[in-house]
Structure formats: structure tokens, C-alpha cells
Write a protein that holds these residues in place. Sequence first.
Motif, PDB file in Angstrom:
ATOM      1  N   ASN A 117      13.873   8.518 -30.543  1.00 22.15           N
ATOM      2  CA  ASN A 117      13.231   8.225 -31.831  1.00 22.15           C
ATOM      3  C   ASN A 117      12.163   7.140 -31.698  1.00 22.15           C
ATOM      4  OD1 ASN A 117      14.817  10.075 -33.344  1.00 22.15           O
ATOM      5  ND2 ASN A 117      16.494   8.602 -33.284  1.00 22.15           N
ATOM      6  N   VAL A 118      11.306   7.296 -30.699  1.00 18.84           N
ATOM      7  CA  VAL A 118      10.245   6.323 -30.444  1.00 18.84           C
ATOM      8  C   VAL A 118       9.270   6.318 -31.624  1.00 18.84           C
ATOM      9  CG1 VAL A 118       8.287   5.789 -28.936  1.00 18.84           C
ATOM     10  CG2 VAL A 118      10.458   6.510 -27.948  1.00 18.84           C
ATOM     11  N   GLU A 168       2.483   8.696 -30.419  1.00 12.14           N
ATOM     12  CA  GLU A 168       1.100   8.916 -29.999  1.00 12.14           C
ATOM     13  C   GLU A 168       0.442   7.618 -29.530  1.00 12.14           C
ATOM     14  OE1 GLU A 168       1.174   8.355 -34.471  1.00 12.14           O
ATOM     15  OE2 GLU A 168       2.368   9.433 -33.016  1.00 12.14           O
ATOM     16  N   TYR A 169       1.027   6.466 -29.891  1.00 14.33           N
ATOM     17  CA  TYR A 169       0.442   5.173 -29.517  1.00 14.33           C
ATOM     18  C   TYR A 169       1.230   4.434 -28.432  1.00 14.33           C
ATOM     19  CZ  TYR A 169      -2.295   5.861 -33.722  1.00 14.33           C
ATOM     20  OH  TYR A 169      -3.139   6.381 -34.668  1.00 14.33           O
ATOM     21  N   VAL A 170       2.388   4.947 -28.070  1.00 12.97           N
ATOM     22  CA  VAL A 170       3.218   4.244 -27.094  1.00 12.97           C
ATOM     23  C   VAL A 170       2.671   4.439 -25.677  1.00 12.97           C
ATOM     24  CG1 VAL A 170       4.883   6.108 -26.654  1.00 12.97           C
ATOM     25  CG2 VAL A 170       5.603   3.738 -26.446  1.00 12.97           C
ATOM     26  N   THR A 171       2.734   3.375 -24.902  1.00 10.26           N
ATOM     27  CA  THR A 171       2.412   3.445 -23.482  1.00 10.26           C
ATOM     28  C   THR A 171       3.748   3.506 -22.747  1.00 10.26           C
ATOM     29  OG1 THR A 171       0.381   2.190 -23.752  1.00 10.26           O
ATOM     30  CG2 THR A 171       1.326   2.235 -21.548  1.00 10.26           C
ATOM     31  N   VAL A 172       3.827   4.359 -21.750  1.00  6.65           N
ATOM     32  CA  VAL A 172       5.087   4.551 -21.038  1.00  6.65           C
ATOM     33  C   VAL A 172       4.947   4.043 -19.606  1.00  6.65           C
ATOM     34  CG1 VAL A 172       6.799   6.247 -20.273  1.00  6.65           C
ATOM     35  CG2 VAL A 172       5.609   6.570 -22.450  1.00  6.65           C
ATOM     36  N   VAL A 195      12.591   3.833 -17.337  1.00  8.40           N
ATOM     37  CA  VAL A 195      11.565   4.127 -18.341  1.00  8.40           C
ATOM     38  C   VAL A 195      11.504   3.001 -19.361  1.00  8.40           C
ATOM     39  CG1 VAL A 195      10.791   5.792 -20.082  1.00  8.40           C
ATOM     40  CG2 VAL A 195      12.052   6.593 -18.063  1.00  8.40           C
ATOM     41  N   GLU A 196      10.292   2.533 -19.646  1.00  9.47           N
ATOM     42  CA  GLU A 196      10.048   1.525 -20.670  1.00  9.47           C
ATOM     43  C   GLU A 196       8.985   2.044 -21.619  1.00  9.47           C
ATOM     44  OE1 GLU A 196      11.633  -1.383 -21.084  1.00  9.47           O
ATOM     45  OE2 GLU A 196      12.789  -1.316 -19.226  1.00  9.47           O
ATOM     46  N   PHE A 197       9.149   1.761 -22.903  1.00  7.40           N
ATOM     47  CA  PHE A 197       8.155   2.111 -23.912  1.00  7.40           C
ATOM     48  C   PHE A 197       7.460   0.825 -24.343  1.00  7.40           C
ATOM     49  CE2 PHE A 197      11.583   5.326 -24.544  1.00  7.40           C
ATOM     50  CZ  PHE A 197      10.866   6.416 -24.068  1.00  7.40           C
ATOM     51  N   LEU A 198       6.154   0.788 -24.222  1.00  5.30           N
ATOM     52  CA  LEU A 198       5.379  -0.425 -24.482  1.00  5.30           C
ATOM     53  C   LEU A 198       4.381  -0.192 -25.612  1.00  5.30           C
ATOM     54  CD1 LEU A 198       4.547  -1.029 -20.731  1.00  5.30           C
ATOM     55  CD2 LEU A 198       6.408  -2.079 -21.995  1.00  5.30           C
ATOM     56  N   TYR A 199       4.257  -1.196 -26.454  1.00  5.73           N
ATOM     57  CA  TYR A 199       3.268  -1.160 -27.535  1.00  5.73           C
ATOM     58  C   TYR A 199       2.361  -2.367 -27.365  1.00  5.73           C
ATOM     59  CZ  TYR A 199       6.354   2.185 -29.798  1.00  5.73           C
ATOM     60  OH  TYR A 199       7.131   3.278 -30.075  1.00  5.73           O
ATOM     61  N   PHE A 200       1.069  -2.139 -27.342  1.00  5.04           N
ATOM     62  CA  PHE A 200       0.115  -3.212 -27.215  1.00  5.04           C
ATOM     63  C   PHE A 200      -0.431  -3.533 -28.599  1.00  5.04           C
ATOM     64  CE2 PHE A 200       0.262  -1.246 -23.046  1.00  5.04           C
ATOM     65  CZ  PHE A 200       0.497  -2.371 -22.255  1.00  5.04           C
ATOM     66  N   MET A 201      -0.303  -4.786 -28.979  1.00  2.00           N
ATOM     67  CA  MET A 201      -0.719  -5.217 -30.314  1.00  2.00           C
ATOM     68  C   MET A 201      -1.934  -6.128 -30.209  1.00  2.00           C
ATOM     69  SD  MET A 201       1.476  -3.901 -32.313  1.00  2.00           S
ATOM     70  CE  MET A 201       3.078  -3.183 -32.292  1.00  2.00           C
ATOM     71  N   GLY A 202      -2.852  -5.945 -31.128  1.00  2.00           N
ATOM     72  CA  GLY A 202      -3.996  -6.830 -31.219  1.00  2.00           C
ATOM     73  C   GLY A 202      -3.719  -7.918 -32.240  1.00  2.00           C
ATOM     74  N   GLY A 203      -4.595  -8.870 -32.275  1.00  2.00           N
ATOM     75  CA  GLY A 203      -4.447  -9.911 -33.282  1.00  2.00           C
ATOM     76  C   GLY A 203      -4.739 -11.276 -32.709  1.00  2.00           C
ATOM     77  N   GLY A 204      -4.455 -12.267 -33.476  1.00  2.00           N
ATOM     78  CA  GLY A 204      -4.681 -13.637 -33.043  1.00  2.00           C
ATOM     79  C   GLY A 204      -5.875 -14.235 -33.760  1.00  2.00           C
ATOM     80  N   CYS A 205      -6.194 -15.421 -33.377  1.00  2.00           N
ATOM     81  CA  CYS A 205      -7.305 -16.148 -34.019  1.00  2.00           C
ATOM     82  C   CYS A 205      -8.559 -16.057 -33.203  1.00  2.00           C
ATOM     83  CB  CYS A 205      -6.915 -17.604 -34.202  1.00  2.00           C
ATOM     84  SG  CYS A 205      -5.539 -17.823 -35.306  1.00  2.00           S
TER      85      CYS A 205
END
Length: 68
Positions: free
Chosen positions: A26-27, A31-35, A58-68
Motif C-alpha cells: 500500500n505504498v 508514481e512518485y516513490v523512488t525504489v 527493498v526501500e521506498f524513498l520519497y524526496f521532499m522539497g522545501g526549506g528557506c
Amino acid sequence: MVITVAGEKKEVKDGLTLPELIAQENVEMPEYVTVSINDELLQQEDKESTVLKKGDNVEFLYFMGGGC
């Protein structure tokens, strides 16, 4: 066969494909996950054709943007 998913050992069927694992786990936003499999990032175009093997990590990775 046994694989490790997000640090947890799991018994899965032989020949399990990555899309099947993503559905089973249930990832969120698949469509946005990096494996990562065995510490190697999988190319987006290889997701559909990847078949997992005994002992894979196996690892599921999500890259988030943001910050100042």
C-alpha cells in the motif's frame, strides 16, 4: 522466499514483481516513490519489469522539497 522491506523481513511469493510488492505494501503515491533495491536506486523506467529475488533489500524513498 524472504526479502526485506523497509527493514522488516517478509515472506513473499517467488517471482514477485516490484509493482506487485508496491500494491501489497500500500505504498502511498507509487508514481512518485523512488525504489532502492540492495542499496542501488532503481531507474523509474525499470520499475514495471523488475522481479524481486530471494534476499533482496527493498526501500521506498520519497524526496521532499522545501526549506528557506
